[in-house]
Structure formats: C-alpha cells, structure tokens
Design a protein around this motif. Structure first.
Motif, PDB file in Angstrom:
ATOM      1  N   LYS A  68      -7.696  -5.709   4.378  1.00 23.18           N
ATOM      2  CA  LYS A  68      -7.550  -3.906   4.949  1.00 23.18           C
ATOM      3  C   LYS A  68      -5.600  -4.071   5.053  1.00 23.18           C
ATOM      4  O   LYS A  68      -5.487  -4.447   6.083  1.00 23.18           O
TER       5      LYS A  68
ATOM      6  N   ASN B 137       1.227 -11.270   6.806  1.00 23.77           N
ATOM      7  CA  ASN B 137      -0.089 -11.295   7.243  1.00 23.77           C
ATOM      8  C   ASN B 137      -0.496 -12.860   7.448  1.00 23.77           C
ATOM      9  O   ASN B 137      -1.658 -12.888   8.090  1.00 23.77           O
TER      10      ASN B 137
ATOM     11  N   ALA C 117      -2.401  -1.175   5.944  1.00 24.17           N
ATOM     12  CA  ALA C 117      -2.413  -0.236   6.267  1.00 24.17           C
ATOM     13  C   ALA C 117      -1.695   0.366   5.158  1.00 24.17           C
ATOM     14  O   ALA C 117      -0.897  -0.136   4.281  1.00 24.17           O
TER      15      ALA C 117
ATOM     16  N   GLN D 296       1.939  -0.485   4.164  1.00 21.65           N
ATOM     17  CA  GLN D 296       2.058  -1.847   4.684  1.00 21.65           C
ATOM     18  C   GLN D 296       2.115  -3.170   3.871  1.00 21.65           C
ATOM     19  O   GLN D 296       2.056  -2.316   2.209  1.00 21.65           O
TER      20      GLN D 296
ATOM     21  N   THR E 260      -4.838   3.942   4.943  1.00 24.10           N
ATOM     22  CA  THR E 260      -5.825   2.235   4.974  1.00 24.10           C
ATOM     23  C   THR E 260      -6.445   1.819   3.853  1.00 24.10           C
ATOM     24  O   THR E 260      -7.312   2.445   3.359  1.00 24.10           O
TER      25      THR E 260
ATOM     26  N   ASN F 199       0.702  -0.949   0.198  1.00 26.64           N
ATOM     27  CA  ASN F 199       0.086  -0.130   0.374  1.00 26.64           C
ATOM     28  C   ASN F 199       1.226   1.368   0.162  1.00 26.64           C
ATOM     29  O   ASN F 199       1.437   1.490   1.315  1.00 26.64           O
TER      30      ASN F 199
END
Length: 332
Positions: A100, A203, A102, A105, A61, A56
């Motif tokens: 989602k 994750n 961040a 991230q 977010t 990202n």
C-alpha cells in the motif's frame, strides 16, 4: 425501499468501487530507476542491486498488489493473450501490507532476479551498459499504466523525474504510440552533481548508515558501555523472571490451601495451619501420581473403581541393611 431501487444502488456501488480502483492504479508512475548499484544503498539482505521506484501521484492510498512490472518489450505485442503477456512479467504479490502506497509516497522494487526473496524482489535484472525498457501494467495484465526507456547509466547514477510523479500526461490506452521524446522531457540523470541526488524510497533497508549506531560507536569506541547495557538487560530479565515465578508460586500455594480447607470444611486459617492443611510433602503427591498412573494402566489392583494408597512402615532387617552390602578390602 423496493428490490428495484436496491438493485440500482448495488450497481452504482460496484461502478463507483471499480472506478475508484481504476483511478487509483492509474495514479501510479515509474519515478526513478538505478541500473548499477555498487555502493551505498542496500536491500533487506544487505546486497547492492538495481532498483525501480514507483510513485503514487494521487492524494489517496493506492495498493499496487496484483499489478505487473516488466522489462520485456515483447509484451507490447497486441496479438498476445493475457496469459502469454502475464508470463513475461513480474506479478506483485497479494497479502503484503507494505504494497500500500500512501498519498504522494514511493515504493521501491529490487531488480535482482530473485523473487523468492520477497514481495519487492523482481524476476528480472537491468543492464547498465545499454538501454532498459521498463513498464508497469495494471492488475488485468492488459492496461499499460506507465513505461520508460532508461539510457545507459554510470554506476550509482539514477534516471528520475525532475519532480516526483510529474510527467507527460498521456492516455494510457495509447501509451505505446506516444513518442519517447515526449515521455522523457521531464526526466534527468541524477549522479550527485549540482544537487541532483539519488533519492530511493526507504520501504526496504536502503540506508547505508544509521546515525544512532554511528553515534554510539563514536561515544563508546571500546565497547564498555555496550557490555554494561547488555549485562544489565540480561540480569534485569532474570530478576523479573524470579519475581514472576515467586508471585505465581505463592498464588498457587494459596489456592491449593484454600481448596484443601474447603474440601475439609475448615474455615479457620489457624486450625488449617495446625493441621498442616495444604502443605503436603512432595512424596505424597508423587505417590498419588504413581497410583493414578498404575490405575490408568490397569496394573494397580483388581478393582477398577477403587484407588488405594497405603502407607507402609518399614521395619529394620539386616537383609535390607546397606552396611552388610558394602565390600571390605581383605586383610593382608
């Protein structure tokens, strides 16, 4: 505020929301790819599979749900309909909070062709012996957000951006026309040499070791400490259950006695104790329960609104005496 102004505000609100969503999706880039995973990093099933990492690039977010990942170059055909193009791609499911990402991230997807295993398991695999084209599409199935051609890689080596999210600034509408030589200037092969370490997102379960587990294994090699802790947990749980049941049972008896005293109009606890109020034996409750059961089944008596419980005093009779029913061995 009149209706015209309200309508203008609604249109502006929808425009801002749509712009924010589009900008959020456009901030997603393909960051690192590993095509041959033989050791080290594992998925949530303990398997070594190829993976694709998404980054990202924004400071807000972004939810990657409903976007698409694919390795099928046929989707670049402009003559395809949305339905035809989407059928060649993996749709990232909705309803998973882990989609989602961040700000600044990463998010990891496993290329194992096992989408039934969860949100982050793709419907295609990667071939480490040849080039792999990978693309990320927006939720509309038409806008190409990012693409990269990964060269053949050695086992456990990845192809990644030199800096997270930093790559050639291209126009997403014309991304297919940008030469790959320009798109790959900021990429490098990471194989652990010269500080070029493979760095997947966490994750999912991707770590090949757990420092706390390793430390416990080193300090308690015989397993005695683990046994003591396990037994302590079990017995502590049993003690807590015992205390809980004692408290709940005591409260139940106290409420039963209070209700019994209230029903008989008794307020003195000493008098209630002398008359054994609220301390009926289990046989009484069993008799009441059986009488209620028979009453509900209409086998109690002929009155449908009267419940009768009689205490019968049994008299001794040799016909019901157990000593006369015992068999004795014949005398020889």
């Amino acid at each position: 505020m009149n209706k015209k102004n309200i309508g203008i505000l609604i249109v502006l609100f929808m425009f801002v929301c749509g712009s924010a969503y589009g900008q959020g999706a456009k901030s997603l880039v393909i960051n690192e790819i590993l095509t041959s995973n033989t050791e080290g990093y594992q998925d949530d099933y303990g398997k070594h599979n190829a993976w694709i990492e998404i980054f990202n690039n924004s400071f807000a977010t972004v939810d990657i749900r409903s976007c698409y990942l694919t390795n099928d170059k046929r989707v670049l055909n402009p003559n395809l309909s949305v339905e035809e193009r989407v059928s060649m791609m993996y749709p990232i499911p909705k309803g998973d909070v882990l989609t989602k990402i961040a700000p600044r991230q990463h998010l990891l997807f496993w290329a194992d062709d096992l989408p039934q295993r969860g949100t982050f398991h793709l419907s295609f695999t990667l071939d480490p012996t040849q080039e792999n084209w990978i693309a990320l599409y927006d939720a509309n199935g038409t806008t190409l957000l990012d693409q990269i051609t990964v060269p053949p890689l050695t086992p456990n080596a990845s192809y990644a951006l030199k800096e997270d999210g930093k790559r050639f600034p291209f126009n997403s509408k014309k991304i297919a026309e940008v030469p790959m030589s320009q798109l790959t200037t900021m990429w490098e092969v990471k194989d652990g040499s010269n500080g070029k370490y493979v760095t997947p997102s966490t994750n999912n379960v991707t770590l090949d070791k757990n420092e706390k587990v390793d430390k416990f294994r080193r300090l308690d090699s015989s397993g005695i400490g683990m046994s003591i802790i396990a037994m302590g947990v079990v017995f502590s749980g049993l003690i807590l259950l015992y205390i809980s049941f004692r408290i709940v049972g005591g409260l139940g008896l106290m409420l039963a006695k209070r209700n019994a005293m209230k029903a008989r109009g008794i307020t003195d606890k000493k008098e209630a104790k002398e008359k054994a109020i609220g301390t009926e034996s289990g046989e009484v409750f069993a008799a009441i329960a059986m009488a209620l059961h028979e009453c509900q089944d209409r086998v109690h008596d002929i009155e449908d609104t009267i419940l009768t419980i009689n205490k019968v005093k049994r008299n001794y009779s040799p016909w019901s005496s157990k000593i006369y029913t015992l068999r004795q061995d014949p005398k020889r």
